[in-house]
Design an enzyme around this catalytic site. Structure first.
Site, mmCIF file in Angstrom:
data_model
loop_
_atom_site.group_PDB
_atom_site.id
_atom_site.type_symbol
_atom_site.label_atom_id
_atom_site.label_comp_id
_atom_site.label_asym_id
_atom_site.label_seq_id
_atom_site.Cartn_x
_atom_site.Cartn_y
_atom_site.Cartn_z
ATOM 1 N N GLY A 64 -0.749 11.050 19.037
ATOM 2 C CA GLY A 64 -1.949 10.632 19.743
ATOM 3 C C GLY A 64 -2.216 9.160 19.496
ATOM 4 O O GLY A 64 -1.804 8.597 18.472
ATOM 5 N N CYS A 65 -2.923 8.521 20.410
ATOM 6 C CA CYS A 65 -3.155 7.078 20.298
ATOM 7 C C CYS A 65 -4.009 6.734 19.079
ATOM 8 O O CYS A 65 -3.612 5.912 18.235
ATOM 9 C CB CYS A 65 -3.781 6.539 21.580
ATOM 10 S SG CYS A 65 -5.256 7.410 22.145
ATOM 11 N N HIS A 66 -5.181 7.353 18.949
ATOM 12 C CA HIS A 66 -6.037 7.083 17.794
ATOM 13 C C HIS A 66 -5.331 7.449 16.490
ATOM 14 O O HIS A 66 -5.450 6.734 15.483
ATOM 15 C CB HIS A 66 -7.350 7.858 17.893
ATOM 16 C CG HIS A 66 -8.240 7.447 19.015
ATOM 17 N ND1 HIS A 66 -8.897 6.233 19.039
ATOM 18 C CD2 HIS A 66 -8.606 8.091 20.158
ATOM 19 C CE1 HIS A 66 -9.619 6.141 20.141
ATOM 20 N NE2 HIS A 66 -9.457 7.256 20.834
#
Length: 327
Positions: free
Chosen positions: A115-117
């Site tokens: 995931g990006c975060h």
């Protein structure tokens, strides 16, 4: 022989970005399903099983169903959804985590793209936990700012609507023009992977923020030096603490191309989340004083936080230079 690649869910933001990165490559045979058959299960199954590598750019439940369509043992899968990031039998696609993780990516048949975060948080915390500086039971809090492209088609449409939709205005002010703090239940879907791959004993406190720019991300962790496993004389000397933390990152990422350690070597008074938009790099900044420490990872939420990472993982799985079509 060219590697056959199929993108299931090509019309979404991540799928389109992957397609754009792969479209001009001459070492790949990009399998393209007819537009009107993208939701035809029988046709999708045919394309999935004809491919060497399949990208799943689908909602979680649909990604699980897509895996059930695979009948060809040769097919390798890179899943961009949340569905398999901590699932047994799946490899987490963050090769910079360790040399062992890179080897696991290289040999993976089922790979979950991060995931990006989570990418930013893990990039910051995992090296410190591994070095024994950040205690596993430390109450880590993460503040992560992203551009609106990470919210998918509807959010993009809302932000790019020149008239801005009804219901999104407060008085005469356009609410979308200011940062939007969301995930207020503090139970974000990235938490399981953040805990699993950072080495922490429990979920971090995580607060995401979306703002009125297209892409770019800045994930920040703030740490209290007196709670870290560092000598007292180091904690009492602000510069020494910052230098020690910077050295840990430089050692951990010394052989990595896409993760770069800026450390304390910057003169800017402000860090901007869109600095690396359009790239696959992730830069780590270290700052603070008087025993207080901040670490920020800046990268592109659609690059190293999504499609760029997926293509990088594909390159590693193919046994070729990981930088192909990313620089």
């Amino acid at each position: 022989m060219k590697t056959k690649v199929y993108i299931d869910g090509q019309s979404g933001t991540t799928g389109l970005q992957i397609y754009d990165r792969l479209g001009k490559r001459d070492d790949i045979d990009l399998l393209l399903i007819d537009r009107d058959k993208r939701h035809d299960t029988k046709e999708r199954k045919k394309f999935i099983n004809a491919a060497d590598i399949v990208f799943l750019c689908l909602p979680d439940a649909e990604a699980v169903k897509a895996c059930d369509l695979i009948g060809n043992d040769r097919v390798k899968v890179i899943d961009a959804s949340t569905a398999h990031r901590v699932a047994p039998g799946w490899t987490y696609g963050f090769p910079e985590l360790s040399h062992e993780q890179r080897e696991a990516v290289r040999t993976a048949k089922r790979l979950a793209n991060p995931g990006c975060h989570a990418t930013g948080m893990i990039a910051i915390t995992a090296p410190l936990v591994k070095a024994g500086i950040l205690p596993c039971d430390y109450p880590v809090a993460v503040y992560s700012l992203t551009g609106y492209s990470g919210g998918g088609k509807k959010m993009i449409a809302d932000y790019e609507d020149t008239d801005r939709p009804n219901g999104l205005k407060a008085g005469n002010e356009d609410r979308l023009s200011s940062p939007g703090i969301y995930g207020l239940g503090l139970d974000h879907k990235h938490l399981p992977e953040m805990k699993a791959y950072s080495g922490l004993d429990h979920d971090p406190l995580f607060l995401p923020v979306v703002d009125d720019y297209y892409k770019g991300m800045a994930s920040t962790v703030l740490l209290e030096g007196s709670l870290l496993n560092v000598p007292h004389d180091v904690n009492d000397n602000g510069d020494a603490l910052l230098n020690m933390i910077t050295d840990v990152y430089k050692e951990h990422y010394k052989d990595q191309y896409f993760v770069r350690v800026v450390g304390t070597d910057f003169s800017e008074k402000t860090l901007y989340a869109n600095t690396l938009a359009g790239t696959n790099f992730l830069d780590i900044y270290v700052y603070g004083s008087k025993g207080r420490l901040g670490v920020t990872a800046i990268f592109d939420n659609l690059g190293k936080g999504a499609s760029g990472a997926a293509v990088q993982n594909m390159n590693i799985m193919m046994g070729i230079d990981e930088k192909v079509s990313l620089i």
